[in-house]
Write an enzyme that holds these catalytic residues in place. Sequence first.
Site, PDB file in Angstrom:
ATOM      1  N   SER A 196       9.132 120.731 183.066  1.00  0.00           N
ATOM      2  CA  SER A 196       9.253 121.766 183.482  1.00  0.00           C
ATOM      3  C   SER A 196       8.627 122.741 182.162  1.00  0.00           C
ATOM      4  CB  SER A 196      10.654 122.661 183.094  1.00  0.00           C
ATOM      5  OG  SER A 196      11.060 121.938 184.736  1.00  0.00           O
ATOM      6  N   CYS A 240      13.550 127.935 186.894  1.00  0.00           N
ATOM      7  CA  CYS A 240      13.590 127.651 188.426  1.00  0.00           C
ATOM      8  C   CYS A 240      12.576 127.225 188.757  1.00  0.00           C
ATOM      9  CB  CYS A 240      13.928 128.835 188.711  1.00  0.00           C
ATOM     10  SG  CYS A 240      13.885 129.022 190.691  1.00  0.00           S
TER      11      CYS A 240
END
Length: 506
Positions: free
Chosen positions: A211, A265
């Site tokens: 991420s 997200c």
Amino acid sequence: IKDRRSNPGYSPYTHQVFMTQLSAEECGVFQEKLFKFPGFYIQRRTIRQYNYNAAAHVLGDIAEVSKGDIEADDYYVRGDFIGKQGVERSYEKQLRGEKGVEILLRDARGRIQGRYMDGKYDKTPVPGKNLKLGIDIELQMLGERLLEGKIGSIVAIEPSTGEILCMVSAPTFDPRLMVGRQRGKNHLELARDSWKPLLNRSIMGQFPPGSTFKTTQALTFLQEGIITPQTAYSCYHGFVYAGLRVGCHSHGSPLPLVPAIATSCNGYFCWGLFHMIGAKKYGSVQTAMNTWRDYMVSMGFGYPLGVDLPGEKRGMIPNAAYYDKNYRGSWNGLTIISISIGQGEVTATPLQIANLGATIANRGYYITPHVVKEVEDEPLDTLYTTKRYTKVSREHYQTVVEGMRSAVLGGTCRNANIPGIEVCGKTGTAQNRGKDHSAFMGFAPMNDPKIAVVVYVENGGWGATYGVPIGALIMEKYLKGELSPESEAKAAEIQNRRIDYGIHER
């Protein structure tokens, strides 16, 4: 002496090296009995000494030249030493200096009769140049403490200069093992060690960035007009489309970019890539893919950055040709969706991820990371002084900085908060065949960045488990000069944690 085939260069009239790198104790014993060995004498020479049991991968080591070294460079003769790894190898020519020359007259029995032409052709030796490194040794030792019992890397960079403040690769080894007559034996043992301590994972490890890579996607989508900071995407516990699902953890939905970065997200960035690869303005998925690839390359991925250490790997950034070959020309945004969250075919070295942090801290440029800060009487290579701008405008970097700051204030990086310092961060939980890797990328202070850091712990689980707390400790130590009592206790606790890799102990 008896078998000339074993030593074809031997002559009773010239000096020969009989034994190298004697210890002080061995010298003392031999000197007492030197009278028993006519023709033998002790020649003093300098050897490396290491003041700290740290930074072995950065400093490197020296060893006697091989036959290949001698053939490649006529500077060397048998018995000379040459840099083998690290700075010792990269800056060998600066460190070795220039040899002196003394031409002597000898009689038929090899006895010295004087200097040839009164020393007309003699040459005074020139010592090697001093190097000054950007490494903060206390920061380096703290990083090595924190990664004890773990496999991983920590890299810290000063954004404004590109100087590497620490480069930790774990497991490591004591650089003093590479000095003296036991070097060969010690090197062999380290090479056979199943933990691979000789591998500099900071520049040779090629891992999924996870991420932390979402920041590159946000920047690309903003610059290409795929999204604006206000663009919101829904996340139904992940990206769900046409039977494909990429999972995500629980958080609010729909949400715009800044909170998407703060909460990390998956759905948001999957939607962004899906819309970019399918955008009509590119005309084909191949053109869209190569446009995406060009942005990643401009941010320092896909090729070696050019750090002044040997062995740097390039990582992997796929292009259209790669997917055309693997999917026979039949692929789309869904096929490659995992690259949007730093998974799939994408890999990067910890150094490249740290450089991403430095680039965001600088709002759009980086200076090629380097270990050596200064070479005596010699300017640094312009590679290490030139600003390299990415394809993304400064205003978009500012949006990503806001997202990274929000991640620390109330998102996935809450444990990176340092009192009195505005920290920006991004977690990474990189999927793996076994337990996930734990990663963190961040910088501080937000508006006057002094340090950018990446932490990567193999099989460490969530980014917040190891990456975030270790990254916060590194930043606190560098910016404040010392750890608070609470932070020191946390450092000791992390140091004592061990991850079971199923590898036999060394």
